[in-house]
Design a protein around this motif. Structure first.
Motif, PDB file in Angstrom:
ATOM      1  N   PRO A  79      55.420  48.298  65.748  1.00  0.00           N
ATOM      2  CA  PRO A  79      55.533  47.028  66.488  1.00  0.00           C
ATOM      3  C   PRO A  79      54.693  45.897  65.891  1.00  0.00           C
ATOM      4  CG  PRO A  79      55.170  48.859  67.994  1.00  0.00           C
ATOM      5  CD  PRO A  79      54.970  49.395  66.616  1.00  0.00           C
ATOM      6  N   LEU A  80      53.606  46.238  65.227  1.00  0.00           N
ATOM      7  CA  LEU A  80      52.730  45.240  64.634  1.00  0.00           C
ATOM      8  C   LEU A  80      52.889  45.285  63.117  1.00  0.00           C
ATOM      9  CD1 LEU A  80      50.471  43.124  64.763  1.00  0.00           C
ATOM     10  CD2 LEU A  80      48.815  45.020  64.839  1.00  0.00           C
ATOM     11  N   VAL A  81      53.430  44.220  62.568  1.00  0.00           N
ATOM     12  CA  VAL A  81      53.667  44.180  61.119  1.00  0.00           C
ATOM     13  C   VAL A  81      52.471  43.534  60.434  1.00  0.00           C
ATOM     14  CG1 VAL A  81      56.173  44.075  61.435  1.00  0.00           C
ATOM     15  CG2 VAL A  81      54.859  41.942  61.256  1.00  0.00           C
ATOM     16  N   PRO A  82      52.258  43.821  59.157  1.00  0.00           N
ATOM     17  CA  PRO A  82      51.095  43.267  58.454  1.00  0.00           C
ATOM     18  C   PRO A  82      51.026  41.744  58.559  1.00  0.00           C
ATOM     19  CG  PRO A  82      52.103  44.996  57.144  1.00  0.00           C
ATOM     20  CD  PRO A  82      53.015  44.771  58.319  1.00  0.00           C
ATOM     21  N   GLY A  83      49.854  41.247  58.890  1.00  0.00           N
ATOM     22  CA  GLY A  83      49.615  39.811  58.950  1.00  0.00           C
ATOM     23  C   GLY A  83      50.081  39.120  60.202  1.00  0.00           C
ATOM     24  N   ALA A  84      50.742  39.826  61.126  1.00  0.00           N
ATOM     25  CA  ALA A  84      51.248  39.195  62.349  1.00  0.00           C
ATOM     26  C   ALA A  84      50.099  38.840  63.284  1.00  0.00           C
ATOM     27  CB  ALA A  84      52.226  40.128  63.055  1.00  0.00           C
ATOM     28  N   PRO A  85      50.261  37.795  64.086  1.00  0.00           N
ATOM     29  CA  PRO A  85      49.188  37.396  65.016  1.00  0.00           C
ATOM     30  C   PRO A  85      48.998  38.402  66.149  1.00  0.00           C
ATOM     31  CG  PRO A  85      50.747  35.593  64.635  1.00  0.00           C
ATOM     32  CD  PRO A  85      51.375  36.827  64.093  1.00  0.00           C
ATOM     33  N   LEU A  86      47.767  38.517  66.606  1.00  0.00           N
ATOM     34  CA  LEU A  86      47.434  39.267  67.814  1.00  0.00           C
ATOM     35  C   LEU A  86      47.157  38.263  68.914  1.00  0.00           C
ATOM     36  CD1 LEU A  86      44.807  41.751  66.272  1.00  0.00           C
ATOM     37  CD2 LEU A  86      47.277  42.091  66.484  1.00  0.00           C
ATOM     38  N   ILE A  87      47.815  38.411  70.061  1.00  0.00           N
ATOM     39  CA  ILE A  87      47.631  37.497  71.192  1.00  0.00           C
ATOM     40  C   ILE A  87      47.367  38.340  72.430  1.00  0.00           C
ATOM     41  CG2 ILE A  87      48.661  35.679  72.601  1.00  0.00           C
ATOM     42  CD1 ILE A  87      50.476  34.986  70.250  1.00  0.00           C
ATOM     43  N   GLU A  88      46.253  38.076  73.115  1.00  0.00           N
ATOM     44  CA  GLU A  88      45.905  38.892  74.278  1.00  0.00           C
ATOM     45  C   GLU A  88      45.077  38.094  75.270  1.00  0.00           C
ATOM     46  OE1 GLU A  88      46.509  40.949  76.398  1.00  0.00           O
ATOM     47  OE2 GLU A  88      45.751  42.950  75.860  1.00  0.00           O
ATOM     48  N   SER A  89      45.191  38.498  76.548  1.00  0.00           N
ATOM     49  CA  SER A  89      44.388  37.951  77.632  1.00  0.00           C
ATOM     50  C   SER A  89      43.091  38.747  77.739  1.00  0.00           C
ATOM     51  CB  SER A  89      45.167  38.050  78.944  1.00  0.00           C
ATOM     52  OG  SER A  89      44.306  37.985  80.060  1.00  0.00           O
ATOM     53  N   THR A  90      41.966  38.055  77.881  1.00  0.00           N
ATOM     54  CA  THR A  90      40.684  38.745  78.020  1.00  0.00           C
ATOM     55  C   THR A  90      39.648  37.820  78.623  1.00  0.00           C
ATOM     56  OG1 THR A  90      38.877  39.845  76.822  1.00  0.00           O
ATOM     57  CG2 THR A  90      40.093  38.155  75.634  1.00  0.00           C
ATOM     58  N   SER A  91      38.681  38.433  79.316  1.00  0.00           N
ATOM     59  CA  SER A  91      37.534  37.671  79.801  1.00  0.00           C
ATOM     60  C   SER A  91      36.435  37.607  78.761  1.00  0.00           C
ATOM     61  CB  SER A  91      36.992  38.296  81.094  1.00  0.00           C
ATOM     62  OG  SER A  91      36.505  39.607  80.843  1.00  0.00           O
ATOM     63  N   GLY A  92      36.610  38.299  77.630  1.00  0.00           N
ATOM     64  CA  GLY A  92      35.622  38.156  76.567  1.00  0.00           C
ATOM     65  C   GLY A  92      35.442  39.353  75.660  1.00  0.00           C
ATOM     66  N   THR A  93      35.069  40.517  76.206  1.00  0.00           N
ATOM     67  CA  THR A  93      34.657  41.633  75.368  1.00  0.00           C
ATOM     68  C   THR A  93      35.788  42.154  74.499  1.00  0.00           C
ATOM     69  OG1 THR A  93      33.060  42.239  77.081  1.00  0.00           O
ATOM     70  CG2 THR A  93      33.472  43.848  75.365  1.00  0.00           C
ATOM     71  N   LEU A  94      36.994  42.269  75.051  1.00  0.00           N
ATOM     72  CA  LEU A  94      38.110  42.701  74.210  1.00  0.00           C
ATOM     73  C   LEU A  94      38.383  41.678  73.120  1.00  0.00           C
ATOM     74  CD1 LEU A  94      40.307  44.851  73.697  1.00  0.00           C
ATOM     75  CD2 LEU A  94      41.860  43.397  75.006  1.00  0.00           C
ATOM     76  N   GLY A  95      38.137  40.406  73.396  1.00  0.00           N
ATOM     77  CA  GLY A  95      38.321  39.391  72.369  1.00  0.00           C
ATOM     78  C   GLY A  95      37.468  39.665  71.147  1.00  0.00           C
ATOM     79  N   LEU A  96      36.208  40.067  71.366  1.00  0.00           N
ATOM     80  CA  LEU A  96      35.345  40.415  70.245  1.00  0.00           C
ATOM     81  C   LEU A  96      35.912  41.610  69.485  1.00  0.00           C
ATOM     82  CD1 LEU A  96      31.779  40.048  71.808  1.00  0.00           C
ATOM     83  CD2 LEU A  96      32.943  38.463  70.264  1.00  0.00           C
ATOM     84  N   GLY A  97      36.414  42.595  70.222  1.00  0.00           N
ATOM     85  CA  GLY A  97      37.009  43.757  69.572  1.00  0.00           C
ATOM     86  C   GLY A  97      38.234  43.391  68.767  1.00  0.00           C
ATOM     87  N   LEU A  98      39.068  42.501  69.301  1.00  0.00           N
ATOM     88  CA  LEU A  98      40.262  42.089  68.562  1.00  0.00           C
ATOM     89  C   LEU A  98      39.896  41.267  67.333  1.00  0.00           C
ATOM     90  CD1 LEU A  98      42.694  41.209  71.488  1.00  0.00           C
ATOM     91  CD2 LEU A  98      42.855  43.154  69.913  1.00  0.00           C
ATOM     92  N   ALA A  99      38.836  40.453  67.444  1.00  0.00           N
ATOM     93  CA  ALA A  99      38.375  39.730  66.263  1.00  0.00           C
ATOM     94  C   ALA A  99      37.934  40.709  65.175  1.00  0.00           C
ATOM     95  CB  ALA A  99      37.232  38.789  66.639  1.00  0.00           C
ATOM     96  N   LEU A 100      37.266  41.779  65.584  1.00  0.00           N
ATOM     97  CA  LEU A 100      36.863  42.816  64.640  1.00  0.00           C
ATOM     98  C   LEU A 100      38.086  43.505  64.043  1.00  0.00           C
ATOM     99  CD1 LEU A 100      34.744  44.681  63.339  1.00  0.00           C
ATOM    100  CD2 LEU A 100      34.746  46.018  65.456  1.00  0.00           C
ATOM    101  N   ALA A 101      39.076  43.833  64.871  1.00  0.00           N
ATOM    102  CA  ALA A 101      40.298  44.464  64.377  1.00  0.00           C
ATOM    103  C   ALA A 101      41.062  43.523  63.454  1.00  0.00           C
ATOM    104  CB  ALA A 101      41.179  44.889  65.551  1.00  0.00           C
ATOM    105  N   GLY A 102      41.077  42.228  63.800  1.00  0.00           N
ATOM    106  CA  GLY A 102      41.745  41.260  62.947  1.00  0.00           C
ATOM    107  C   GLY A 102      41.108  41.175  61.581  1.00  0.00           C
ATOM    108  N   ALA A 103      39.766  41.183  61.553  1.00  0.00           N
ATOM    109  CA  ALA A 103      39.062  41.149  60.273  1.00  0.00           C
ATOM    110  C   ALA A 103      39.285  42.429  59.480  1.00  0.00           C
ATOM    111  CB  ALA A 103      37.568  40.932  60.514  1.00  0.00           C
ATOM    112  N   THR A 104      39.387  43.547  60.173  1.00  0.00           N
ATOM    113  CA  THR A 104      39.561  44.841  59.508  1.00  0.00           C
ATOM    114  C   THR A 104      40.954  44.998  58.923  1.00  0.00           C
ATOM    115  OG1 THR A 104      37.945  45.868  60.997  1.00  0.00           O
ATOM    116  CG2 THR A 104      39.482  47.341  59.866  1.00  0.00           C
ATOM    117  N   TYR A 105      41.973  44.577  59.669  1.00  0.00           N
ATOM    118  CA  TYR A 105      43.355  44.833  59.272  1.00  0.00           C
ATOM    119  C   TYR A 105      44.113  43.592  58.810  1.00  0.00           C
ATOM    120  CZ  TYR A 105      42.644  49.417  61.386  1.00  0.00           C
ATOM    121  OH  TYR A 105      42.171  50.670  61.690  1.00  0.00           O
ATOM    122  N   GLY A 106      43.480  42.425  58.883  1.00  0.00           N
ATOM    123  CA  GLY A 106      44.119  41.230  58.360  1.00  0.00           C
ATOM    124  C   GLY A 106      45.115  40.574  59.296  1.00  0.00           C
ATOM    125  N   HIS A 107      44.711  40.357  60.552  1.00  0.00           N
ATOM    126  CA  HIS A 107      45.579  39.706  61.536  1.00  0.00           C
ATOM    127  C   HIS A 107      44.848  38.519  62.157  1.00  0.00           C
ATOM    128  CE1 HIS A 107      48.627  42.922  61.659  1.00  0.00           C
ATOM    129  NE2 HIS A 107      47.607  43.758  61.537  1.00  0.00           N
TER     130      HIS A 107
END
Length: 379
Positions: A79-107
């Motif tokens: 479902p997630l192809v290389p380089g595709a955007p990640l979009i999610e609702s969060t109050s904060g902490t998951l946002g940090l995790g997604l930023a980390l995942a984005g840096a790790t996998y290139g999203h």
């Protein structure tokens, strides 16, 4: 006459290698292996205490685990192809995790949040390259969470290649926490009671289901906030972030819980500040709430019981709220120490709770008519 400088006996090379942390190629390697700390007196009585898993030692907190796992699983399945955007609702902490995942996998990452997000969190997410989209009006029934989710839907319609993890309903959110449960097993050996906060339901279900497999008689205590709908209370104003919900996440495993406690904001602040002063290990709303309940469990359970809880993050995010006197005075959060024991209700629908309250009848509010809807009382 000069005396020769004494030299320490060299440590064996094998021991040096065993003790050293290996170099890392990606920031994802920083996640996991968090320490467990004994929390005893003076937070608890002198002869009692509990173990706290310090997830604030991850780069961004406990949700680094689920963000990395959900993104990795979506890439593997397609479902997630290389380089595709990640979009999610969060109050904060998951946002940090997604930023980390984005840096790790290139999203690229877009975080949809609301005005309650702390300036520190906004600054960190921006520094890590995330785009922040802020909704300005709460949904009339689902509050800020529903407003954020609807904005995510709008953004996904504009970017058909984008992917939303849907932390509230994605089973990979639950699966991500099996390693944390295994770490607790390795660190503590035996656990008799697990005390966990409940928000999306991911870490409570993921840790609790694994540990229950090893310890069938494990007592699992869920911790919610007043004003949250998760366990059947009516929706109300919620100052606390990181636990509780104004919607009903399907990742909440109601059948796992033996009881639920609702904690009010002043009670959480009291516990978080006391932990900070006396134990140098604390966090925000969730940490204060679970610590308060774990403290009570430690006092009331048999002396030989081994109690574990999870501190989802550290204190840094909360320097302008939980640990800020002017903020706390504005919201009347100080000078209200919790009672020694919670109030008790027989059913979540009995009355609206406004202070620390306990209930041993746990139900899925969306399945009340089902014959086995009341699951906690059967254990």
């Amino acid at each position: 006459m000069n005396q020769p400088t004494p030299t320490a006996r060299p440590m064996p090379a094998a021991q040096i290698l065993a003790d050293a942390k290996r170099p890392l190629h990606t920031p994802a390697g920083l996640v996991g292996g968090t320490p467990v700390l004994w929390i005893g007196a003076p937070f608890t009585t002198s002869d009692r205490g509990f173990w706290a898993k310090l997830e604030g030692h991850n780069p961004g907190g406990i949700k680094d685990r689920t963000a990395l796992h959900m993104v990795r699983a979506a890439r593997e399945r397609g479902p997630l192809v290389p380089g595709a955007p990640l979009i999610e609702s969060t109050s904060g902490t998951l946002g940090l995790g997604l930023a980390l995942a984005g840096a790790t996998y290139g999203h690229p990452v877009t975080v949809v949040t609301d005005p309650g997000m702390e300036p520190l969190m906004t600054g960190l997410l921006t520094a890590y390259g995330a785009e922040i989209d802020v909704v300005d009006t709460p949904h009339p029934h689902g509050g800020w969470q529903e407003a954020r989710r609807r904005r995510v839907t709008e953004l996904l319609a504009l970017r058909p290649d984008a992917w939303c993890p849907d932390q509230y309903n994605n089973p990979d959110n639950i699966a991500a926490y099996a390693p944390l449960a295994h770490e607790l097993l390795a660190q503590l050996g035996r656990i008799d009671t697990l005390v966990v906060s409940v928000g999306t339901g991911g870490h409570s279900a993921g840790i609790g289901s694994v540990l229950r497999g090893y310890f069938p008689d494990l007592r699992i205590v869920g911790v919610d906030t007043t004003g949250s709908t998760i366990f059947g209370q009516p929706a109300g104003p919620r100052l606390m972030r990181g636990l509780g919900s104004s919607i009903h996440p399907r990742n909440v495993a109601y059948d796992l819980f033996d009881e639920v406690h609702w904690v009010a904001a002043p009670e959480s602040v009291w516990a978080a500040r006391r932990l900070a002063r006396h134990h140098y290990a604390t966090g925000g709303w969730s940490v204060g709430a679970v610590a308060l309940v774990a403290r009570w469990v430690a006092r009331t359970a048999p002396p030989e019981h081994r109690i574990a809880t999870v501190f989802p993050d550290g204190p840094e995010r909360y320097v302008g709220t939980v640990f800020d006197d002017p903020y706390c005075h504005r919201h009347d959060l100080l000078g209200h120490p919790p009672a020694d024991d919670p109030d008790e209700i027989g059913d979540p629908r009995e009355r609206t709770v406004t202070r620390w309250t306990r209930c041993t009848r746990v139900a899925d509010p969306l399945a009340r008519s089902a014959p086995n809807a009341l699951v906690g009382a059967a254990r």
